[in-house]
Design a protein around this motif. Structure first.
Motif, PDB file in Angstrom:
ATOM      1  N   LYS A 110       0.865  -1.216   0.091  1.00 59.31           N
ATOM      2  CA  LYS A 110      -0.181   0.135   0.125  1.00 59.31           C
ATOM      3  C   LYS A 110       0.948   1.188   0.017  1.00 59.31           C
ATOM      4  N   THR A 111       0.741   2.139  -1.044  1.00 58.49           N
ATOM      5  CA  THR A 111       1.310   3.376  -0.936  1.00 58.49           C
ATOM      6  C   THR A 111       0.206   4.597  -0.853  1.00 58.49           C
ATOM      7  N   THR A 112       0.761   5.882  -0.630  1.00 62.41           N
ATOM      8  CA  THR A 112      -0.338   6.820  -0.680  1.00 62.41           C
ATOM      9  C   THR A 112      -1.145   7.138  -1.870  1.00 62.41           C
ATOM     10  N   ARG A 113      -0.555   6.497  -3.104  1.00 60.42           N
ATOM     11  CA  ARG A 113      -1.337   6.695  -4.330  1.00 60.42           C
ATOM     12  C   ARG A 113      -1.949   5.363  -4.724  1.00 60.42           C
ATOM     13  N   ASN A 114      -1.827   4.183  -4.093  1.00 66.77           N
ATOM     14  CA  ASN A 114      -2.204   3.161  -4.730  1.00 66.77           C
ATOM     15  C   ASN A 114      -2.343   2.129  -3.604  1.00 66.77           C
ATOM     16  N   GLU A 154       5.022   7.410   6.167  1.00 67.08           N
ATOM     17  CA  GLU A 154       3.767   7.622   6.858  1.00 67.08           C
ATOM     18  C   GLU A 154       2.513   7.098   5.770  1.00 67.08           C
ATOM     19  N   ASN A 155       1.538   6.481   6.404  1.00 67.49           N
ATOM     20  CA  ASN A 155       0.374   6.091   5.589  1.00 67.49           C
ATOM     21  C   ASN A 155       0.618   5.204   4.376  1.00 67.49           C
ATOM     22  N   GLU A 156       1.682   4.234   4.746  1.00 71.13           N
ATOM     23  CA  GLU A 156       2.020   3.472   3.683  1.00 71.13           C
ATOM     24  C   GLU A 156       2.138   2.430   4.380  1.00 71.13           C
ATOM     25  N   ARG A 157       2.349   1.052   3.697  1.00 70.35           N
ATOM     26  CA  ARG A 157       2.094  -0.206   4.428  1.00 70.35           C
ATOM     27  C   ARG A 157       3.598  -1.069   3.828  1.00 70.35           C
ATOM     28  N   PHE A 174       0.822 -22.498  10.941  1.00 67.50           N
ATOM     29  CA  PHE A 174       1.360 -21.194  11.099  1.00 67.50           C
ATOM     30  C   PHE A 174       1.942 -20.944  12.428  1.00 67.50           C
ATOM     31  N   LYS A 175       1.409 -21.831  13.253  1.00 68.37           N
ATOM     32  CA  LYS A 175       1.496 -21.467  14.624  1.00 68.37           C
ATOM     33  C   LYS A 175       3.020 -21.523  15.191  1.00 68.37           C
ATOM     34  N   HIS A 176       4.006 -22.470  14.610  1.00 71.67           N
ATOM     35  CA  HIS A 176       5.429 -22.741  14.966  1.00 71.67           C
ATOM     36  C   HIS A 176       5.942 -21.243  14.393  1.00 71.67           C
ATOM     37  N   LEU A 177       5.642 -20.249  13.652  1.00 73.31           N
ATOM     38  CA  LEU A 177       6.205 -19.114  13.335  1.00 73.31           C
ATOM     39  C   LEU A 177       6.059 -18.107  14.326  1.00 73.31           C
ATOM     40  N   LYS A 178       5.053 -18.211  15.473  1.00 74.25           N
ATOM     41  CA  LYS A 178       4.852 -17.198  16.363  1.00 74.25           C
ATOM     42  C   LYS A 178       4.571 -15.624  16.023  1.00 74.25           C
ATOM     43  N   LEU A 179       3.479 -15.913  14.959  1.00 74.82           N
ATOM     44  CA  LEU A 179       3.275 -14.461  14.445  1.00 74.82           C
ATOM     45  C   LEU A 179       2.260 -13.773  15.432  1.00 74.82           C
ATOM     46  N   GLY A 180       2.332 -12.535  15.394  1.00 75.30           N
ATOM     47  CA  GLY A 180       1.389 -11.580  16.400  1.00 75.30           C
ATOM     48  C   GLY A 180       0.626 -11.133  15.366  1.00 75.30           C
ATOM     49  N   ARG A 181      -0.383 -10.221  15.951  1.00 78.33           N
ATOM     50  CA  ARG A 181      -1.338  -9.400  14.998  1.00 78.33           C
ATOM     51  C   ARG A 181      -0.414  -8.334  14.466  1.00 78.33           C
ATOM     52  N   SER A 182      -0.901  -7.971  13.114  1.00 80.12           N
ATOM     53  CA  SER A 182      -0.187  -7.000  12.514  1.00 80.12           C
ATOM     54  C   SER A 182      -0.547  -5.626  12.934  1.00 80.12           C
ATOM     55  N   GLN A 183       0.473  -4.772  12.971  1.00 80.46           N
ATOM     56  CA  GLN A 183       0.335  -3.242  13.368  1.00 80.46           C
ATOM     57  C   GLN A 183       0.812  -2.523  12.212  1.00 80.46           C
ATOM     58  N   GLU A 184       0.054  -1.992  11.276  1.00 81.24           N
ATOM     59  CA  GLU A 184       0.405  -1.172  10.595  1.00 81.24           C
ATOM     60  C   GLU A 184       1.796  -0.485  10.463  1.00 81.24           C
ATOM     61  N   ASN A 185       1.988   0.116  11.627  1.00 78.21           N
ATOM     62  CA  ASN A 185       3.281   0.905  11.973  1.00 78.21           C
ATOM     63  C   ASN A 185       4.366   0.195  12.448  1.00 78.21           C
ATOM     64  N   ASN A 186       4.094  -1.064  12.254  1.00 78.93           N
ATOM     65  CA  ASN A 186       5.287  -1.851  12.961  1.00 78.93           C
ATOM     66  C   ASN A 186       5.701  -2.884  12.318  1.00 78.93           C
ATOM     67  N   PRO A 187       6.920  -2.487  11.311  1.00 79.41           N
ATOM     68  CA  PRO A 187       7.485  -3.409  10.101  1.00 79.41           C
ATOM     69  C   PRO A 187       7.714  -4.798  10.474  1.00 79.41           C
ATOM     70  N   LEU A 188       7.877  -5.077  11.618  1.00 77.62           N
ATOM     71  CA  LEU A 188       8.157  -6.483  11.867  1.00 77.62           C
ATOM     72  C   LEU A 188       6.800  -7.266  12.503  1.00 77.62           C
TER      73      LEU A 188
END
Length: 190
Positions: A110-114, A154-157, A174-188
């Motif tokens: 996601k970019t600011t234009r698209n 800012e405002n991009e993903r 996917f449980k073994h990957l220990k993924l958390g919920r996505s937070q758009e401002n947290n790149p990891l």
């Protein structure tokens, strides 16, 4: 280096009746300039030059985000499949483009234009036999913005794949990957 025909096309953001089989057949065998400028005229010239000179041809499709590059490439591949009468590969563009969801997940963001901007380039090579029928295709991709993995404006993903993985975190595989919920401002996303 020889530069041939240049076509400037504008994405009308709607379907137009100028890409059907009847139009393909109208451009097939025509000389450049005999008909209106069209992606099929460019494809016909490349096909004709390949057959006449027995030399590889290139068509570069370039443009800004949302310009219709993928659709133009699809029309070109469909043109080649139709005029070469490649019966077994009549829908070569479908086969090549079947990988699009994967390449887009890994290379679109996601970019600011698209909201679905391609941040990668594609090189598609279509192979023909001695009868100039399509025998296969190979697509290579390359990331244009590797820095987006660790930083977004800012405002991009980040790339869609990270959000898709996080959305799948509840799935058993996917449980073994220990993924958390996505937070758009947290790149990891962890």
């Amino acid at each position: 280096l020889v530069v041939g025909i240049i076509l400037v096309a504008i994405n009308p953001y709607k379907q137009l009746p100028i890409y059907g089989d009847a139009i393909i057949h109208a451009y097939s065998g025509q000389n450049m300039g005999d008909m209106d400028p069209h992606i099929f005229a460019v494809a016909e010239e490349a096909y004709k030059q390949m057959a006449r000179n027995n030399k590889n041809q290139s068509i570069i499709v370039s443009g800004e985000s949302g310009a219709g590059k993928t659709v133009s490439a699809r029309y070109t591949m469909r043109y080649f499949a139709t005029v070469s009468k490649s019966s077994g590969n009549a829908h070569v563009e479908d086969k090549v483009l079947a990988s699009n969801p994967i390449t887009e997940a890994v290379g679109n963001a996601k970019t600011t234009r698209n909201d679905n901007s391609s941040r990668f380039g594609k090189y598609t090579e279509i192979s023909f036999d001695q009868s100039y029928q399509i025998i296969g295709a190979n697509m290579r991709t390359y990331l244009l913005e590797k820095s987006r993995v660790v930083f977004q404006s800012e405002n991009e993903r980040n790339y869609h794949i990270f959000y898709q993985l996080c959305a799948s975190a509840v799935q058993p595989e996917f449980k073994h990957l220990k993924l958390g919920r996505s937070q758009e401002n947290n790149p990891l996303f962890i």
